[in-house]
Scaffold this motif. Structure first.
Motif, mmCIF file in Angstrom:
data_model
loop_
_atom_site.group_PDB
_atom_site.id
_atom_site.type_symbol
_atom_site.label_atom_id
_atom_site.label_comp_id
_atom_site.label_asym_id
_atom_site.label_seq_id
_atom_site.Cartn_x
_atom_site.Cartn_y
_atom_site.Cartn_z
ATOM 1 N N GLN A 136 0.823 -1.206 0.000
ATOM 2 C CA GLN A 136 0.000 0.000 0.000
ATOM 3 C C GLN A 136 0.861 1.262 0.000
ATOM 4 O OE1 GLN A 136 -2.927 -0.397 3.162
ATOM 5 N NE2 GLN A 136 -4.378 -1.210 1.661
ATOM 6 N N ALA A 137 1.994 1.233 0.683
ATOM 7 C CA ALA A 137 2.905 2.378 0.674
ATOM 8 C C ALA A 137 3.446 2.615 -0.729
ATOM 9 C CB ALA A 137 4.054 2.155 1.656
ATOM 10 N N THR A 138 3.776 1.544 -1.431
ATOM 11 C CA THR A 138 4.253 1.663 -2.809
ATOM 12 C C THR A 138 3.182 2.292 -3.686
ATOM 13 O OG1 THR A 138 5.666 -0.273 -2.513
ATOM 14 C CG2 THR A 138 5.164 0.371 -4.771
ATOM 15 N N ASP A 139 1.948 1.804 -3.565
ATOM 16 C CA ASP A 139 0.852 2.364 -4.360
ATOM 17 C C ASP A 139 0.592 3.823 -4.016
ATOM 18 O OD1 ASP A 139 0.438 0.045 -5.758
ATOM 19 O OD2 ASP A 139 -1.302 -0.604 -4.594
ATOM 20 N N LEU A 140 0.620 4.159 -2.738
ATOM 21 C CA LEU A 140 0.372 5.541 -2.325
ATOM 22 C C LEU A 140 1.448 6.480 -2.858
ATOM 23 C CD1 LEU A 140 -1.217 7.633 -0.697
ATOM 24 C CD2 LEU A 140 0.144 6.997 1.291
ATOM 25 N N LEU A 141 2.702 6.082 -2.753
ATOM 26 C CA LEU A 141 3.782 6.937 -3.235
ATOM 27 C C LEU A 141 3.801 7.023 -4.759
ATOM 28 C CD1 LEU A 141 6.544 5.813 -0.744
ATOM 29 C CD2 LEU A 141 5.475 8.062 -0.856
ATOM 30 N N TRP A 142 3.359 5.988 -5.446
ATOM 31 C CA TRP A 142 3.352 6.001 -6.908
ATOM 32 C C TRP A 142 2.155 6.783 -7.453
ATOM 33 C CZ3 TRP A 142 6.738 5.607 -10.467
ATOM 34 C CH2 TRP A 142 6.386 5.353 -11.782
ATOM 35 N N LYS A 143 0.968 6.525 -6.884
ATOM 36 C CA LYS A 143 -0.257 7.136 -7.404
ATOM 37 C C LYS A 143 -0.645 8.425 -6.690
ATOM 38 C CE LYS A 143 -1.982 2.601 -8.673
ATOM 39 N NZ LYS A 143 -2.903 1.531 -8.312
ATOM 40 N N GLY A 144 -0.219 8.582 -5.447
ATOM 41 C CA GLY A 144 -0.532 9.788 -4.694
ATOM 42 C C GLY A 144 -1.799 9.693 -3.868
ATOM 43 N N LYS A 145 -2.615 8.661 -4.101
ATOM 44 C CA LYS A 145 -3.894 8.561 -3.411
ATOM 45 C C LYS A 145 -4.411 7.129 -3.545
ATOM 46 C CE LYS A 145 -8.355 10.881 -3.984
ATOM 47 N NZ LYS A 145 -9.026 11.865 -4.830
ATOM 48 N N ILE A 146 -4.874 6.530 -2.435
ATOM 49 C CA ILE A 146 -5.481 5.205 -2.492
ATOM 50 C C ILE A 146 -6.678 5.152 -1.553
ATOM 51 C CG2 ILE A 146 -3.389 3.961 -3.166
ATOM 52 C CD1 ILE A 146 -3.157 2.987 -0.279
ATOM 53 N N GLU A 147 -7.555 4.183 -1.793
ATOM 54 C CA GLU A 147 -8.721 3.963 -0.943
ATOM 55 C C GLU A 147 -8.520 2.659 -0.202
ATOM 56 O OE1 GLU A 147 -13.399 2.940 -1.572
ATOM 57 O OE2 GLU A 147 -12.487 4.412 -2.922
ATOM 58 N N THR A 148 -8.698 2.668 1.111
ATOM 59 C CA THR A 148 -8.500 1.488 1.941
ATOM 60 C C THR A 148 -9.347 1.630 3.201
ATOM 61 O OG1 THR A 148 -6.810 0.083 2.975
ATOM 62 C CG2 THR A 148 -6.445 2.460 3.078
ATOM 63 N N THR A 149 -9.239 0.681 4.113
ATOM 64 C CA THR A 149 -9.980 0.803 5.364
ATOM 65 C C THR A 149 -9.297 1.839 6.259
ATOM 66 O OG1 THR A 149 -8.750 -0.950 6.464
ATOM 67 C CG2 THR A 149 -10.730 -1.614 5.257
ATOM 68 N N LEU A 150 -10.042 2.352 7.203
ATOM 69 C CA LEU A 150 -9.514 3.388 8.090
ATOM 70 C C LEU A 150 -8.350 2.862 8.936
ATOM 71 C CD1 LEU A 150 -9.809 6.281 9.152
ATOM 72 C CD2 LEU A 150 -11.433 5.398 10.838
ATOM 73 N N ALA A 151 -8.467 1.640 9.440
ATOM 74 C CA ALA A 151 -7.392 1.068 10.268
ATOM 75 C C ALA A 151 -6.101 0.915 9.461
ATOM 76 C CB ALA A 151 -7.824 -0.279 10.830
ATOM 77 N N ARG A 152 -6.225 0.446 8.218
ATOM 78 C CA ARG A 152 -5.041 0.303 7.369
ATOM 79 C C ARG A 152 -4.457 1.671 7.026
ATOM 80 N NH1 ARG A 152 -6.930 -4.265 2.978
ATOM 81 N NH2 ARG A 152 -7.163 -5.957 4.469
ATOM 82 N N ALA A 153 -5.303 2.635 6.781
ATOM 83 C CA ALA A 153 -4.826 3.985 6.449
ATOM 84 C C ALA A 153 -4.047 4.585 7.611
ATOM 85 C CB ALA A 153 -6.001 4.885 6.077
ATOM 86 N N LYS A 154 -4.524 4.370 8.814
ATOM 87 C CA LYS A 154 -3.823 4.913 9.982
ATOM 88 C C LYS A 154 -2.474 4.232 10.196
ATOM 89 C CE LYS A 154 -7.822 6.630 12.524
ATOM 90 N NZ LYS A 154 -8.628 6.483 13.747
ATOM 91 N N SER A 155 -2.404 2.929 9.938
ATOM 92 C CA SER A 155 -1.121 2.232 10.047
ATOM 93 C C SER A 155 -0.173 2.655 8.929
ATOM 94 C CB SER A 155 -1.324 0.716 9.981
ATOM 95 O OG SER A 155 -2.020 0.266 11.106
#
Length: 169
Positions: free
Chosen positions: A20-39
């Protein structure tokens, strides 16, 4: 959520966070659960802080090559300094490698010319785009950190999990 286990064993959880960190840094934005987003937030912010603190460490080196006529030609090359190299290796261990994609309608020769000297496009994006941007922001606003934003978007159908969008700001 610092020590949240997210219902998974350590290896699976770290692989999921890394993905998820790879996807976030590559795309700039991702959708996930709140618990995963906080981690994910603390994981990504540590990566960005490492890049911001070390992106300016560059050393100029003179390389000598032999041209077609047999003459020795000198050229200046920018290499990573020791701190930036260490940061680059640490970040490489925390994210997956991403392949640069061909743009729609782009010819193969143009694509190959564009990616010619880029070995890891995600690291180049982190050090050449995000690090200067956030360093400038820290200088102007006087604040470090806070590189991500979490927006709650409601419940997911099916299991009623709280969903969120995490994005780089």
């Amino acid at each position: 959520m610092k020590n949240s286990k997210l219902g998974r064993p350590t290896e699976e959880r770290m692989a999921m966070i890394r993905n998820q960190a790879t996807d976030l840094l590559w795309k700039g934005k991702i959708e996930t659960t709140l618990a995963r987003a906080k981690s994910l937030r603390s994981y990504v912010e540590k990566i960005l802080t490492l890049a911001i603190n070390n992106y300016e460490d560059v050393v100029t080196v003179t390389k000598y090559t032999v041209n077609a006529k047999g003459e020795k030609v000198a050229r200046e090359v920018l290499n990573d300094g020791p701190k930036k190299l260490s940061a680059r290796r640490a970040i490489t261990a925390k994210v997956y490698s991403v392949k640069e994609e061909r743009k729609p309608g782009e010819k193969k020769a143009d694509y190959l010319a564009r990616i010619d000297n880029i070995k890891n496009p995600l690291l180049e994006k982190i050090f050449n785009i995000y690090a200067p941007k956030y360093a400038k922001r820290a200088e102007e606003l006087g604040q470090k950190g806070g590189y991500t934003r979490i927006l709650k978007i409601g419940q997911r159908k099916g299991d009623n999990a709280e969903m969120a969008i995490i994005e780089l700001i």
